[in-house]
Scaffold this active site. Structure first.
Site, PDB file in Angstrom:
ATOM      1  N   THR A  67       0.741  -1.063   0.217  1.00 53.13           N
ATOM      2  CA  THR A  67       0.104  -0.050   0.081  1.00 53.13           C
ATOM      3  C   THR A  67       0.927   1.251  -0.232  1.00 53.13           C
ATOM      4  OG1 THR A  67      -1.351   1.347   1.714  1.00 53.13           O
ATOM      5  CG2 THR A  67      -0.172  -0.394   2.490  1.00 53.13           C
ATOM      6  N   ASP A  68       0.425   2.566  -0.561  1.00 55.01           N
ATOM      7  CA  ASP A  68       0.978   3.643  -0.465  1.00 55.01           C
ATOM      8  C   ASP A  68       0.963   4.139   0.996  1.00 55.01           C
ATOM      9  OD1 ASP A  68      -1.694   4.320   0.027  1.00 55.01           O
ATOM     10  OD2 ASP A  68      -1.800   5.784  -1.827  1.00 55.01           O
ATOM     11  N   GLU A  69       0.153   3.333   1.796  1.00 55.77           N
ATOM     12  CA  GLU A  69       0.267   4.025   3.371  1.00 55.77           C
ATOM     13  C   GLU A  69       1.347   3.874   4.118  1.00 55.77           C
ATOM     14  OE1 GLU A  69      -3.501   3.118   5.337  1.00 55.77           O
ATOM     15  OE2 GLU A  69      -4.709   3.148   3.719  1.00 55.77           O
TER      16      GLU A  69
ATOM     17  N   TYR B 157      -1.655  -0.694  11.051  1.00 55.14           N
ATOM     18  CA  TYR B 157      -1.890  -1.367   9.533  1.00 55.14           C
ATOM     19  C   TYR B 157      -0.746  -1.137   8.735  1.00 55.14           C
ATOM     20  CZ  TYR B 157      -3.286  -1.830   4.660  1.00 55.14           C
ATOM     21  OH  TYR B 157      -3.074  -2.114   3.437  1.00 55.14           O
TER      22      TYR B 157
ATOM     23  N   ALA C 100       2.253   0.094   9.457  1.00 59.80           N
ATOM     24  CA  ALA C 100       3.480  -0.379   9.975  1.00 59.80           C
ATOM     25  C   ALA C 100       3.453  -2.173   9.661  1.00 59.80           C
ATOM     26  CB  ALA C 100       3.694   0.032  11.502  1.00 59.80           C
TER      27      ALA C 100
ATOM     28  N   LYS D 207       2.204  -3.607   7.285  1.00 56.06           N
ATOM     29  CA  LYS D 207       2.506  -3.818   5.782  1.00 56.06           C
ATOM     30  C   LYS D 207       3.945  -3.310   5.456  1.00 56.06           C
ATOM     31  CE  LYS D 207       0.101  -4.767   2.983  1.00 56.06           C
ATOM     32  NZ  LYS D 207      -0.302  -6.229   2.478  1.00 56.06           N
TER      33      LYS D 207
ATOM     34  N   ASN E 273      -5.593   3.726  -2.708  1.00 57.59           N
ATOM     35  CA  ASN E 273      -6.949   3.143  -2.307  1.00 57.59           C
ATOM     36  C   ASN E 273      -7.724   2.433  -3.650  1.00 57.59           C
ATOM     37  OD1 ASN E 273      -5.993   5.160  -0.244  1.00 57.59           O
ATOM     38  ND2 ASN E 273      -8.072   4.537   0.518  1.00 57.59           N
TER      39      ASN E 273
ATOM     40  N   LYS F 118     -15.203   0.041   4.116  1.00 58.39           N
ATOM     41  CA  LYS F 118     -14.321   0.971   3.654  1.00 58.39           C
ATOM     42  C   LYS F 118     -15.168   2.131   2.954  1.00 58.39           C
ATOM     43  CE  LYS F 118     -10.547  -1.475   4.201  1.00 58.39           C
ATOM     44  NZ  LYS F 118     -10.198  -2.716   3.357  1.00 58.39           N
TER      45      LYS F 118
ATOM     46  N   GLY G  21      -4.556   9.627  14.338  1.00 58.28           N
ATOM     47  CA  GLY G  21      -3.417   9.336  13.670  1.00 58.28           C
ATOM     48  C   GLY G  21      -3.800   9.251  12.203  1.00 58.28           C
TER      49      GLY G  21
HETATM   50  P1  NAD Z   1      -9.589  -7.635   2.119  1.00 55.59           P
HETATM   51  O1  NAD Z   1      -9.578  -7.486   3.639  1.00 55.59           O
HETATM   52  O2  NAD Z   1     -10.763  -7.458   1.198  1.00 55.59           O
HETATM   53  O3  NAD Z   1      -9.207  -9.059   1.785  1.00 55.59           O
HETATM   54  C1  NAD Z   1      -8.307  -9.817   2.708  1.00 55.59           C
HETATM   55  C2  NAD Z   1      -8.231 -11.322   2.498  1.00 55.59           C
HETATM   56  O4  NAD Z   1      -7.211 -11.883   3.040  1.00 55.59           O
HETATM   57  C3  NAD Z   1      -9.662 -11.879   2.880  1.00 55.59           C
HETATM   58  O5  NAD Z   1     -10.131 -12.562   2.103  1.00 55.59           O
HETATM   59  C4  NAD Z   1      -9.313 -12.612   4.172  1.00 55.59           C
HETATM   60  O6  NAD Z   1     -10.133 -13.924   4.520  1.00 55.59           O
HETATM   61  C5  NAD Z   1      -7.801 -13.131   3.691  1.00 55.59           C
HETATM   62  N1  NAD Z   1      -6.891 -13.230   4.981  1.00 55.59           N
HETATM   63  C6  NAD Z   1      -6.984 -12.501   5.989  1.00 55.59           C
HETATM   64  N2  NAD Z   1      -6.029 -13.064   6.877  1.00 55.59           N
HETATM   65  C7  NAD Z   1      -5.496 -14.207   6.379  1.00 55.59           C
HETATM   66  C8  NAD Z   1      -4.718 -15.306   6.818  1.00 55.59           C
HETATM   67  N3  NAD Z   1      -3.947 -15.111   8.080  1.00 55.59           N
HETATM   68  N4  NAD Z   1      -4.627 -16.254   6.027  1.00 55.59           N
HETATM   69  C9  NAD Z   1      -5.118 -16.403   4.923  1.00 55.59           C
HETATM   70  N5  NAD Z   1      -6.061 -15.577   4.426  1.00 55.59           N
HETATM   71  C10 NAD Z   1      -6.299 -14.251   4.957  1.00 55.59           C
HETATM   72  O7  NAD Z   1      -8.376  -6.832   1.548  1.00 55.59           O
HETATM   73  P2  NAD Z   1      -7.919  -6.163  -0.025  1.00 55.59           P
HETATM   74  O8  NAD Z   1      -8.814  -4.767   0.127  1.00 55.59           O
HETATM   75  O9  NAD Z   1      -8.636  -7.167  -1.134  1.00 55.59           O
HETATM   76  O10 NAD Z   1      -6.565  -5.959  -0.069  1.00 55.59           O
HETATM   77  C11 NAD Z   1      -5.601  -7.063  -0.610  1.00 55.59           C
HETATM   78  C12 NAD Z   1      -4.312  -6.515  -0.293  1.00 55.59           C
HETATM   79  O11 NAD Z   1      -4.168  -5.239  -1.144  1.00 55.59           O
HETATM   80  C13 NAD Z   1      -3.805  -6.222   1.172  1.00 55.59           C
HETATM   81  O12 NAD Z   1      -2.503  -6.720   1.247  1.00 55.59           O
HETATM   82  C14 NAD Z   1      -3.687  -4.860   1.498  1.00 55.59           C
HETATM   83  O13 NAD Z   1      -2.930  -4.449   2.300  1.00 55.59           O
HETATM   84  C15 NAD Z   1      -3.418  -4.533   0.003  1.00 55.59           C
HETATM   85  N6  NAD Z   1      -3.971  -3.071  -0.293  1.00 55.59           N
HETATM   86  C16 NAD Z   1      -5.340  -2.788  -0.377  1.00 55.59           C
HETATM   87  C17 NAD Z   1      -5.861  -1.574  -0.780  1.00 55.59           C
HETATM   88  C18 NAD Z   1      -7.186  -1.266  -0.850  1.00 55.59           C
HETATM   89  O14 NAD Z   1      -7.747  -0.171  -1.063  1.00 55.59           O
HETATM   90  N7  NAD Z   1      -8.191  -2.132  -0.429  1.00 55.59           N
HETATM   91  C19 NAD Z   1      -4.879  -0.592  -0.953  1.00 55.59           C
HETATM   92  C20 NAD Z   1      -3.706  -0.800  -1.149  1.00 55.59           C
HETATM   93  C21 NAD Z   1      -3.036  -2.033  -0.610  1.00 55.59           C
HETATM   94  P1  TYD Z   2     -10.697   3.709   4.336  1.00 55.03           P
HETATM   95  O1  TYD Z   2     -11.718   3.434   3.167  1.00 55.03           O
HETATM   96  O2  TYD Z   2     -10.810   3.294   5.486  1.00 55.03           O
HETATM   97  O3  TYD Z   2      -9.310   3.510   3.484  1.00 55.03           O
HETATM   98  P2  TYD Z   2      -7.819   4.226   4.148  1.00 55.03           P
HETATM   99  O4  TYD Z   2      -8.217   4.346   5.648  1.00 55.03           O
HETATM  100  O5  TYD Z   2      -7.123   3.206   3.965  1.00 55.03           O
HETATM  101  O6  TYD Z   2      -7.457   5.225   3.416  1.00 55.03           O
HETATM  102  O7  TYD Z   2     -10.831   5.461   4.370  1.00 55.03           O
HETATM  103  C1  TYD Z   2     -10.768   6.247   3.473  1.00 55.03           C
HETATM  104  C2  TYD Z   2     -10.955   7.817   3.812  1.00 55.03           C
HETATM  105  O8  TYD Z   2     -11.984   7.746   4.310  1.00 55.03           O
HETATM  106  C3  TYD Z   2      -9.919   8.140   5.004  1.00 55.03           C
HETATM  107  O9  TYD Z   2      -9.490   9.351   5.020  1.00 55.03           O
HETATM  108  C4  TYD Z   2     -10.815   7.590   6.305  1.00 55.03           C
HETATM  109  C5  TYD Z   2     -12.161   8.278   5.616  1.00 55.03           C
HETATM  110  N1  TYD Z   2     -13.352   7.577   6.093  1.00 55.03           N
HETATM  111  C6  TYD Z   2     -14.485   8.406   6.422  1.00 55.03           C
HETATM  112  O10 TYD Z   2     -14.585   9.751   6.349  1.00 55.03           O
HETATM  113  N2  TYD Z   2     -15.694   7.743   7.109  1.00 55.03           N
HETATM  114  C7  TYD Z   2     -15.902   6.525   7.134  1.00 55.03           C
HETATM  115  O11 TYD Z   2     -16.810   6.172   7.552  1.00 55.03           O
HETATM  116  C8  TYD Z   2     -14.754   5.623   6.702  1.00 55.03           C
HETATM  117  C9  TYD Z   2     -14.799   4.077   6.605  1.00 55.03           C
HETATM  118  C10 TYD Z   2     -13.639   6.260   6.136  1.00 55.03           C
END
Ligand code: NAD
Ligand code: TYD
Length: 353
Positions: A131-133, A156, A158, A160, A185, A195, A290
């Site tokens: 992630t970019d975070e 989270y 930290a 990653k 995101n 989310k 934070g």
């Molecule tokens: P998600 O939370 O939707 O899915 C995570 C999946 O991992 C789930 O199916 C869960 O059951 C599985 N999982 C969790 N713990 C596990 C374990 N111990 N063993 C096996 N499987 C396990 O997440 P996502 O949004 O699909 O994100 C996928 C990846 O992309 C992650 O590594 C996340 O850090 C990264 N990422 C996500 C975003 C985003 O916006 N969603 C952005 C940047 C990076």
């Molecule tokens: P989120 O989807 O949780 O992604 P991330 O925290 O990984 O960026 O949140 C996106 C942005 O939206 C973040 O600035 C937090 C904000 N947010 C709200 O304002 N309200 C909400 O109910 C949620 C879940 C997030």
């Protein structure tokens, strides 16, 4: 490339990636999807894939933290490529209870790396989705490049960051062929409604309050999930081993403006019963501790080396995403009621490997 191990394939991005690989790309091998099925994992997302590709899609319910199970999977399926999505992924949950983030994101990644290292003669690539975070927070100006130092601010990010460092170390120390990509995101179909985007869409559909943290002026760069999947597949095939790549959506927007866009787009699909604008549902709530102010991605490297650019604008992507949630209300109600979890308990309790 014959046997890709996808971890976390029942989550949001993993589901979209598996669907893209089997239904749209030129990939001709087999996918072994390993997922623990936490609250965020829903095997229902891939039932049609299981039905349509019985020879090319295998699902295994397993925890990446379980060394024995992971080693067995590497032994049994001749894995040559690992595409590692599995993670605890929600910042708010990591603030309240970071334990599982440390376990899955750090220890789980370590286990996978160890298994991959023990099969170095067959493993061609360990692809780590990050992630970019990990780069921390930006002010008004500037962008994250691949050279930006890591400064994660939440448990989270930290966790990653720690996993990224481990992956890089296995390249430097053991010569394991790795790629790390750090994306912004994501949004699109099958995202769990905790989310921001799916939460706001579903609340707005039902005329419920739309919670916006703090002053709503936080900025994220939104990437449509299919664009992300295309980038990952390009990188698996042609990305430089040992490299990091940023993946962004070219869609920077303040949260409040994004929520307003969702309100207006949904009003365009169907009005609320009382005919009021959904913008009236916006409710400013207590801020996240934070809270990172701004993320912005420079993906010049990916564009230069592989010619990838995102195709979806925020407007087109939000339109498609809202339409998907409107068209899939049964999926939504099973996910929201937790019904999919009782199904998982019934079907998998005795079927684990
Ligand atoms: P998600 O939370 O939707 O899915 C995570 C999946 O991992 C789930 O199916 C869960 O059951 C599985 N999982 C969790 N713990 C596990 C374990 N111990 N063993 C096996 N499987 C396990 O997440 P996502 O949004 O699909 O994100 C996928 C990846 O992309 C992650 O590594 C996340 O850090 C990264 N990422 C996500 C975003 C985003 O916006 N969603 C952005 C940047 C990076
Ligand atoms: P989120 O989807 O949780 O992604 P991330 O925290 O990984 O960026 O949140 C996106 C942005 O939206 C973040 O600035 C937090 C904000 N947010 C709200 O304002 N309200 C909400 O109910 C949620 C879940 C997030």
């Amino acid at each position: 490339m014959k046997n890709i191990l996808v971890t976390g394939g029942c989550g949001f991005i993993g589901t979209n990636f598996i669907r893209y690989l089997l239904k749209e790309s030129d990939f001709s091998g087999r996918i072994i999807n390993v997922d623990k099925l936490t609250y965020a994992g829903n095997p229902e997302n891939l039932f049609d894939v299981e039905r349509d590709f019985p020879e090319r899609y295998i699902f295994i319910k397993a925890d990446i933290c379980d060394r024995h199970d992971i080693k067995r999977i590497f032994d049994d399926y001749e894995i040559d490529t690992i595409c590692h999505f599995a993670a605890e992924s929600h910042v708010d949950r990591s603030i309240v209870r970071p334990d599982s983030f440390i376990q899955t994101n750090i220890v789980g990644t370590f286990n996978l790396l160890e298994s991959a290292k023990s099969k170095q003669d067959q493993v061609q690539l360990f692809y780590h989705i990050s992630t970019d975070e990990v780069f921390g927070s930006l002010g008004k100006d500037g962008v994250f490049t691949e050279e930006t130092p890591y400064r994660p601010n939440s448990p989270y990010s930290a966790s990653k960051a720690a996993s990224d460092h481990l992956v890089r170390a296995y390249y430097k120390t053991y010569g394991l062929p790795v790629i790390i990509s750090n994306c912004s995101n994501n949004y699109g179909p099958y995202q769990f409604p905790e989310k921001l985007i799916p939460l706001i869409i579903l609340n707005a559909m039902e005329g419920k309050a739309l919670p916006v943290y703090g002053d709503g002026r936080y900025v994220r760069d939104w990437l449509y999930v299919r664009d992300h999947c295309v980038a990952i597949w390009e990188l698996i095939q042609n990305g430089e081993r040992g490299s990091m790549y940023n993946i962004g959506g070219n869609n920077e927007v303040e949260n409040i403006n994004l929520v307003e866009l969702i309100c207006d787009t949904l009003d365009g699909f169907e009005k609320l019963k009382n005919n009021k604008s959904r913008r009236e549902l916006i409710t400013f709530v207590k801020d996240r501790p934070g809270h990172d102010r701004r993320y912005a991605i420079d993906f010049t490297k990916l564009k230069r080396e592989l010619g990838w650019i995102p195709t979806e604008s925020l407007e087109t992507g939000i339109h498609k995403t809202i339409k998907w949630y409107l068209d899939n209300q049964e999926w939504v109600s099973r996910v929201r009621s937790g019904e999919y979890q009782s199904w998982i308990r019934e079907h998998y309790d005795y079927a684990d490997i």
